[in-house]
Write an enzyme that holds these catalytic residues in place. Structure first.
Site, short mmCIF file in Angstrom:
data_model
loop_
_atom_site.label_atom_id
_atom_site.label_comp_id
_atom_site.label_asym_id
_atom_site.label_seq_id
_atom_site.Cartn_x
_atom_site.Cartn_y
_atom_site.Cartn_z
N SER A 124 94.31 118.74 51.63
CA SER A 124 93.13 118.99 51.05
C SER A 124 92.01 118.91 52.15
O SER A 124 92.34 118.27 53.19
CB SER A 124 92.99 117.63 50.13
OG SER A 124 91.54 117.31 49.76
N TYR A 148 93.61 108.04 49.04
CA TYR A 148 93.97 109.22 48.70
C TYR A 148 93.83 110.20 49.95
O TYR A 148 94.82 110.76 50.14
CB TYR A 148 93.24 109.84 47.54
CG TYR A 148 93.37 111.36 47.48
CD1 TYR A 148 92.71 112.31 47.78
CD2 TYR A 148 94.85 111.79 46.90
CE1 TYR A 148 92.69 113.74 47.70
CE2 TYR A 148 94.79 113.13 46.81
CZ TYR A 148 94.01 114.24 47.21
OH TYR A 148 94.26 115.55 47.31
N LYS A 152 97.36 112.12 52.06
CA LYS A 152 97.29 113.72 52.18
C LYS A 152 97.62 113.73 53.79
O LYS A 152 98.45 114.42 54.13
CB LYS A 152 96.09 114.18 51.90
CG LYS A 152 96.06 114.40 50.41
CD LYS A 152 97.26 115.51 49.95
CE LYS A 152 97.30 115.41 48.37
NZ LYS A 152 98.25 116.27 47.98
P1 NAD Z 1 96.87 117.68 38.85
O1 NAD Z 1 97.03 115.96 38.52
O2 NAD Z 1 96.54 118.35 37.82
O3 NAD Z 1 98.65 117.92 39.14
C1 NAD Z 1 99.20 116.96 39.84
C2 NAD Z 1 100.69 117.15 39.04
O4 NAD Z 1 101.83 116.35 39.56
C3 NAD Z 1 100.52 116.53 37.55
O5 NAD Z 1 101.12 117.38 36.64
C4 NAD Z 1 101.35 115.21 37.62
O6 NAD Z 1 101.61 114.76 36.37
C5 NAD Z 1 102.28 115.49 38.40
N1 NAD Z 1 102.88 114.39 39.30
C6 NAD Z 1 101.98 113.33 39.84
N2 NAD Z 1 102.66 112.44 40.45
C7 NAD Z 1 104.06 113.01 40.07
C8 NAD Z 1 105.44 112.11 40.46
N3 NAD Z 1 105.62 111.21 41.06
N4 NAD Z 1 106.44 112.94 40.01
C9 NAD Z 1 106.32 114.17 39.18
N5 NAD Z 1 105.30 114.74 39.03
C10 NAD Z 1 104.14 114.08 39.48
O7 NAD Z 1 96.32 117.85 40.19
P2 NAD Z 1 96.03 119.25 40.86
O8 NAD Z 1 94.48 119.28 40.57
O9 NAD Z 1 96.67 120.33 40.15
O10 NAD Z 1 96.28 119.04 42.23
C11 NAD Z 1 97.43 119.49 42.67
C12 NAD Z 1 97.83 119.44 44.05
O11 NAD Z 1 96.49 119.71 44.98
C13 NAD Z 1 97.77 117.51 44.45
O12 NAD Z 1 98.75 117.21 45.30
C14 NAD Z 1 96.32 117.24 45.01
O13 NAD Z 1 96.43 116.30 45.97
C15 NAD Z 1 96.28 118.64 45.54
N6 NAD Z 1 94.73 118.84 45.72
C16 NAD Z 1 93.90 119.08 44.52
C17 NAD Z 1 92.39 119.18 44.90
C18 NAD Z 1 91.68 119.45 43.40
O14 NAD Z 1 90.23 119.25 43.47
N7 NAD Z 1 92.13 119.50 42.26
C19 NAD Z 1 91.75 119.63 45.77
C20 NAD Z 1 92.80 119.45 47.19
C21 NAD Z 1 94.10 119.09 46.99
C1 WQD Z 2 81.33 117.93 44.26
C2 WQD Z 2 79.90 117.69 44.63
C3 WQD Z 2 79.06 115.51 44.32
C4 WQD Z 2 80.34 114.93 40.15
C5 WQD Z 2 86.80 115.69 45.66
C6 WQD Z 2 87.72 114.96 46.39
C7 WQD Z 2 88.53 115.87 47.36
C8 WQD Z 2 89.32 117.00 46.40
C9 WQD Z 2 88.27 117.82 45.74
C10 WQD Z 2 91.56 116.20 45.80
C11 WQD Z 2 79.47 116.37 45.42
C12 WQD Z 2 78.50 116.27 43.11
C13 WQD Z 2 80.07 115.52 41.33
C14 WQD Z 2 79.10 114.26 39.19
C15 WQD Z 2 77.53 114.99 41.19
N1 WQD Z 2 90.20 116.28 45.51
N2 WQD Z 2 78.84 115.58 41.90
N3 WQD Z 2 78.04 114.61 39.96
O1 WQD Z 2 83.78 115.04 46.24
O2 WQD Z 2 83.58 117.41 47.24
O3 WQD Z 2 85.89 116.58 46.47
O4 WQD Z 2 87.46 116.88 45.07
O5 WQD Z 2 91.94 116.53 46.78
O6 WQD Z 2 89.46 114.98 47.69
O7 WQD Z 2 87.06 114.15 47.06
O8 WQD Z 2 84.15 117.03 44.66
O9 WQD Z 2 83.56 117.64 42.25
O10 WQD Z 2 83.70 115.27 43.21
O11 WQD Z 2 81.65 116.71 44.27
O12 WQD Z 2 76.36 115.56 41.47
O13 WQD Z 2 79.32 113.94 38.15
O14 WQD Z 2 79.15 117.38 43.12
O15 WQD Z 2 78.16 114.64 44.74
O16 WQD Z 2 78.19 116.87 45.94
P1 WQD Z 2 84.21 116.40 46.23
P2 WQD Z 2 83.32 116.66 43.61
#
Ligand code: NAD
Ligand code: WQD
Length: 360
Positions: A124, A148, A152
């Site tokens: 991430s 978190y 990562k």
């Molecule tokens: P999500 O929560 O929708 O998907 C994660 C999945 O992993 C879920 O289905 C959950 O049930 C499963 N899971 C969690 N812990 C587990 C465990 N111990 N054993 C088996 N399954 C498990 O999240 P997502 O948004 O799809 O994110 C997927 C990956 O991408 C994550 O590693 C997250 O950190 C990373 N990521 C997400 C974002 C984002 O904004 N969505 C941004 C950057 C990185």
């Molecule tokens: C985006 C923008 C907020 C909600 C997060 C995690 C990051 C990754 C992606 C897992 C910002 C603004 C948001 C709201 C708002 N996840 N906002 N009102 O913070 O960039 O990243 O998700 O890896 O680790 O930190 O994404 O969607 O929360 O915010 O104004 O109700 O929207 O301030 O500028 P962010 P976000």
């Protein structure tokens, strides 16, 4: 290739499965449904047009991992399984360390024991914290600001150390910026439990009438319009990058770390306007104080992913909003609104069918 998709019932994992299956890979999805619904599997079967092989497993439970790896050997693993909510991680850091770090250690140990040497990992942009400059390159300073993000960064380091110790083990470390949107069918999408932390699902729930108004966290940032700027990336572009990473690992004898973003920053108000246009709905909002831990602007320099993977984002903000809205309007309550019997009807193939297929 035979690919184990850990966390494949989740938001990004399920979308990646549609692209991986579309490229002819045989997938086994493993998930504990900590943050997803079994209904995803039936939706995936409808999109892919073939049975979805699934095995419930928790990466924290070694016996579950042994069961996953006791069949025919996987060619690669894609690791999406993690808890990912920043605020939640501040409230229960030990759960995040246990789930994300211990779970990854167990997975890597099971891979090593089974001789599986290719890994695609979900990292991430959070590992960059508040970057000194934008666009962010992969050699920017790594400094996390929450539990978190620390999980990562530690997972990246664990995987890097394993690659150092075993030159035959290669990993693609993918640093996602802000994934949003949904599959164009509207059958799968982002379905956060409870009140959404992230902007796009919150805006989407306002548009569909589940939330009254959006709170914009800060209107006085040093940005184009005073609101936070981020690099929003269509989840289908992101899904494609995973298939490209699998191809890279099959072709090259090396690992990589790349940013996955569009390279363009979009403000909160710009996204709100784009979503109102795509949905035809008003998005009421009020500008309130900044959210703790937020930064003014973060967006990627995606040029390394283009050079190494031949990947670049193709879908724009309008497509992100259009596809997110189609998912939300077809599923006002997310997967919870799906007919209960839909899950029962799902042709989710079982382990022995996977073994038969995998045995060829
Ligand atoms: P999500 O929560 O929708 O998907 C994660 C999945 O992993 C879920 O289905 C959950 O049930 C499963 N899971 C969690 N812990 C587990 C465990 N111990 N054993 C088996 N399954 C498990 O999240 P997502 O948004 O799809 O994110 C997927 C990956 O991408 C994550 O590693 C997250 O950190 C990373 N990521 C997400 C974002 C984002 O904004 N969505 C941004 C950057 C990185
Ligand atoms: C985006 C923008 C907020 C909600 C997060 C995690 C990051 C990754 C992606 C897992 C910002 C603004 C948001 C709201 C708002 N996840 N906002 N009102 O913070 O960039 O990243 O998700 O890896 O680790 O930190 O994404 O969607 O929360 O915010 O104004 O109700 O929207 O301030 O500028 P962010 P976000």
């Amino acid at each position: 290739m035979r690919i184990l998709v850990c966390g494949g019932a989740g938001y990004i994992g399920s979308h990646a499965c549609t692209v991986l299956a579309g490229r002819g890979h045989d997938l086994l999805v493993a998930d504990n449904f900590a943050n997803s619904s079994p209904r995803v599997l039936e939706r995936l079967r409808r999109i892919i047009g073939a049975p979805v092989f699934f095995q419930q497993a928790d990466l924290r439970v070694r016996a579950d991992l042994d069961a996953l790896f006791d069949g025919p050997r996987f060619d690669a693993v894609v690791h999406f399984a993690a808890l990912k909510a920043v605020g939640d991680s501040c409230r229960r850091p030990l759960d995040y360390f246990d789930n994300n770090i211990a779970g990854t250690i167990h997975l890597l140990q099971a891979m090593q024991a089974a001789g599986v040497k290719r890994l695609v990992f979900s990292s991430s942009a959070t590992v960059y914290g508040d970057p000194d400059s934008v666009p962010v390159r992969e050699d920017a300073a790594l400094r996390t600001t929450n539990p978190y993000g620390r999980t990562k960064l530690v997972m990246e380091q664990l995987i890097g150390d394993l690659c150092e110790s075993d030159p035959s083990f290669h990993a693609a470390n993918l640093r996602y910026f802000n994934p949003v949107g949904a599959h164009p069918s509207g059958l799968i999408g982002e379905d956060p439990g409870g009140v959404p932390d992230n902007l796009m699902p919150y805006v989407s729930q306002v548009a569909v009438g589940r939330r009254e108004r959006l709170q914009v966290f800060g209107g006085d940032w040093p940005t184009v319009d005073g609101t936070g700027v981020r690099d929003y990336l269509h989840v289908m572009d992101l899904a494609r990058a995973h298939a490209d990473a699998i191809d890279y690992l099959a072709r090259e004898d090396r690992s990589l770390t790349v940013n996955l973003g569009t390279g363009r920053g979009v403000s909160v108000l710009e996204l709100v306007r784009a979503f109102a246009k795509a949905s035809g709905r008003e998005i009421p909002y009020e500008i309130v104080g900044r959210r703790a831990g937020d930064v003014a602007q973060v967006y990627a320099d995606p040029s390394l992913a283009q050079r190494l993977l031949g990947w670049r984002a193709e879908l724009d903000v309008e497509a992100m909003c259009r596809d997110a809205w189609r998912w939300q309007s077809m599923n006002p309550d997310g997967y919870g609104s799906a007919a209960v019997d839909e899950a029962a009807a799902g042709e989710v193939a079982s382990q022995h069918e996977w073994d038969a297929l995998a045995a060829g």
